[in-house]
Design an enzyme around this catalytic site. Structure first.
Site, PDB file in Angstrom:
ATOM      1  N   ASP A 284       0.818  -1.210   0.000  1.00 49.97           N
ATOM      2  CA  ASP A 284       0.000   0.000   0.000  1.00 49.97           C
ATOM      3  C   ASP A 284       0.854   1.264   0.000  1.00 49.97           C
ATOM      4  O   ASP A 284       1.854   1.359   0.711  1.00 49.97           O
ATOM      5  CB  ASP A 284      -0.912  -0.001   1.232  1.00 49.97           C
ATOM      6  CG  ASP A 284      -1.886   1.160   1.222  1.00 49.97           C
ATOM      7  OD1 ASP A 284      -2.789   1.150   0.378  1.00 49.97           O
ATOM      8  OD2 ASP A 284      -1.724   2.076   2.049  1.00 49.97           O
ATOM      9  N   GLU A 326       0.264  -0.690  -5.120  1.00 47.53           N
ATOM     10  CA  GLU A 326      -0.881   0.214  -4.963  1.00 47.53           C
ATOM     11  C   GLU A 326      -0.333   1.625  -5.170  1.00 47.53           C
ATOM     12  O   GLU A 326       0.093   2.299  -4.230  1.00 47.53           O
ATOM     13  CB  GLU A 326      -1.515   0.051  -3.581  1.00 47.53           C
ATOM     14  CG  GLU A 326      -2.873   0.725  -3.435  1.00 47.53           C
ATOM     15  CD  GLU A 326      -2.783   2.200  -3.066  1.00 47.53           C
ATOM     16  OE1 GLU A 326      -3.623   2.981  -3.546  1.00 47.53           O
ATOM     17  OE2 GLU A 326      -1.872   2.579  -2.304  1.00 47.53           O
TER      18      GLU A 326
END
Length: 654
Positions: A284, A326
């Site tokens: 992330d 991401e």
């Protein structure tokens, strides 16, 4: 590659490894370490080579990789060997994904374990469970403020539950995807707590400053991620009496990767989860990993070096594990997260195709394909051994991530076109049935993003309220058109949970103080399983959508042209409402012409425009729509597409 300096250092490191490591069976580990060490050493030296403790940190890095290799199960080691041999395994067309919340799709992880047959029923064989690691109750950012990287949040289950799910999925050949938040921790993480107590070691795990002098220099060029709810990029900690970098929210402390100890800690965490049987780790906020004064601290060269290092180290210990980047960034930047090697992905094998997602939504609003054609034409080529995640929507907001130049080339004025899209999806435009909500509005420039489920954004919610069956039927066709695009474009299609049964916006978040200011909760629903049961009742909306996606998935898995081998060719057609591309079969079986009508009116295409001998001068009996199994509607050499109709066309070989 053999290089004397790096390998002399490797020999020193191997001599210093403790007996509890060297006495274990490490054959494949040593082979991979030797093959990767020059690259690994060079990257580590670029980032940390000027430190006096460089060799010590390098030793710690190798120790972490070795210890995690020793703890890796024999089953996972055998799977690593198989995936190394079949190294393009994830490019196959058989993979179809779904992303979900454990406590949204189900009650918790034990309940999720009872619903795995649902994935098999639909045809899904890659499941991304959204963040489930321990986080504070009221300051969690939907699970992205992690307070313990090795513990499952007790509200959804425990580590044993995820191991049960992992084993059940392996029995069904379903890949498991989990999130690791690599950019920041919760301010309640043990590292942050120790930093707050004055421990200098852990204060160096974050960007912490005595006064505002350096933060003010950063603020001159740093953008605000959440200008409404979290303005600025630094937070004053009352207990520490210092300023902490908090790019996302004031309770999320950014990790300082300029400290090699942070990199080694995070690598240990990634390998820990690889050893729990996770097939793919979603990393992330990777665009934010390296901070510099004088820029926006996104997409920095050092961030890419960090990802290359993570990948090199993972290839030594757990080479069967893939990474998802991401990184929701500009098209020219996103492909860099595959790595800039000529062929192989040296950072992350998979990345979100956020640009294609945004272009699809533009086509929904405009009812034409002008911008999607322009945007796809300018999408950079990916590496051969890398692939996209293609999605219609996800847990996050929808950003309009295409370039102003593409908007201009499509015939629009960029600023007014973006405003039109925001107005259209938030229901402020006269001719719209969308029930979207704005997110992250910036009062300085009136910019915003869009929240809402697929079905509510595309008009099903309002059609149901009107009780207009014609609109309901048309909207369902529109939903299927969008899915036909992500299933055939090239990459792994990713269904957002609930879309397969037509789930609408959930407005209950407005009554929850911890969620009320975040409109994204409108599209993070709790699945109504009584509603889901209607997928078995012919004639229901749930049945119509679910069975159509079932069919689409089944057909996709049978078509080798849908494998992702840079085998897509955009087709220029004169009708602005139509979007078309050719999928070229690497096995030279069946090329497939994909074509979709984004208009609410019927359209036609003269097949003479398709400059491929495959489709020119053919009549309807020569061509088959692979999805329906029927001949397409044609008049002479004109292909007719009803409103929101799509075709997957190939030569009829019967």
């Amino acid at each position: 590659m053999y290089e004397q300096l790096s390998h002399s250092i490797l020999n020193e490191i191997l001599d210093q490894l403790k007996p509890e490591i060297t006495e274990k069976e490490l054959n494949h580990f040593y082979t991979r370490l030797g093959a990767n060490f020059y690259s690994l050493f060079s990257l580590f030296q670029k980032l940390y080579g000027k430190r006096h403790d460089f060799k010590y940190q390098l030793l710690r890095l190798v120790e972490v990789m070795a210890r995690q290799y020793i703890m890796r199960s024999s089953f996972l080691k055998q799977r690593d060997l198989a995936r190394e041999k079949d190294f393009n395994w994830f490019l196959n067309q058989k993979w179809v994904g779904m992303t979900l919340y454990a406590d949204g799709f189900a009650e918790d992880l034990p309940d999720l374990a009872t619903k795995i047959d649902y994935f098999t029923e639909l045809g899904v064989n890659l499941v991304h469970i959204m963040p489930i690691l321990e986080c504070p109750k009221n300051a969690s950012d939907g699970g992205y403020a992690v307070s313990n990287y090795r513990k499952i949040d007790e509200r959804v289950g425990d580590l044993q539950d995820i191991q049960v799910i992992s084993n059940l999925m392996k029995e069904r050949d379903i890949l498991l995807v989990l999130d690791i938040v690599v950019n920041h921790t919760s301010n309640e993480h043990e590292w942050a707590e120790k930093a707050r107590q004055g421990d200098r070691k852990y204060q160096d795990y974050y960007y912490i400053f005595e006064n505002r002098e350096i933060p003010d220099m950063f603020e001159k060029t740093l953008p605000e991620v959440f200008p409404q709810t979290a303005p600025g990029n630094f937070t004053y900690d009352q207990e520490m009496k210092k300023w902490v970098m908090t790019v996302f929210n004031n309770y999320q402390w950014d990790l300082n990767y300029q400290n090699p100890a942070v990199f080694i800690e995070m690598l240990d965490i990634l390998l820990f989860w690889a050893n729990q049987g996770v097939d793919i780790l979603r990393l992330d906020a990777v665009a934010f990993l390296w901070k510099k004064i004088g820029g926006n601290s996104q997409n920095e060269e050092e961030a890419h070096i960090l990802l290359q290092l993570f990948k090199d180290c993972c290839q030594v210990t757990a080479p069967g594990t893939l990474f998802i980047a991401e990184a929701i960034v500009a098209p020219l930047e996103i492909v860099k997260y595959f790595g800039e090697d000529a062929i192989n992905a040296k950072e992350c094998e998979i990345a979100y195709n956020a640009t294609f997602m945004a272009l699809l939504w533009d086509a929904v609003a405009t009812k034409n394909a002008k911008l999607i054609r322009q945007g796809v034409r300018n999408l950079p080529d990916k590496l051969e051994r890398a692939t996209w995640l293609n999605y219609i929507r996800c847990h996050d907001d929808i950003g309009l991530g295409f370039t102003d130049d593409d908007i201009f080339q499509a015939g629009y004025e960029p600023r007014s076109h973006r405003q039109f899209l925001l107005n259209y999806f938030s229901g402020k435009f006269d001719d719209t049935s969308a029930r979207g909500l704005l997110f992250g509005q910036n009062p300085k420039n009136n910019d915003a993003r869009i929240s809402g489920t697929l079905t509510s954004l595309i008009g099903l919610e309002s059609a149901l309220e009107e009780g207009n069956q014609h609109k309901i039927d048309l909207t369902i066709k529109h939903i299927l058109l969008l899915h036909s695009m992500i299933f055939s474009f090239g990459g792994i299609p990713l269904i957002y949970y609930g879309d397969e049964i037509g789930t609408l916006n959930d407005y209950s978040f407005m009554g929850n103080l911890s969620k009320a200011n975040d409109t994204r909760w409108a599209h993070r629903p709790k699945i109504d399983w009584q509603k889901a049961e209607k997928r078995k009742i012919e004639g229901s909306i749930e049945y119509t959508i679910f069975t159509a996606l079932q069919r689409m998935i089944k057909v996709r898995k049978e078509i080798s042209a849908f494998g992702d081998f840079n085998n897509r060719e955009l087709i220029n057609v004169s009708n602005p409402h139509l979007f078309a591309f050719l999928r070229i079969d690497p096995e030279e079986k069946n090329n497939v012409l994909v074509i979709g009508n984004f208009d609410a009116n019927s359209q036609y295409l003269d097949l003479g425009e398709i400059h491929h001998n495959l489709f020119r001068l053919l009549n309807s009996n020569d061509i088959i729509d692979l999805y329906s199994g029927k001949n397409p509607t044609m008049f002479k050499d004109q292909l007719v597409l009803s409103p929101f109709r799509f075709y997957w066309l190939s030569i009829n070989k019967n």
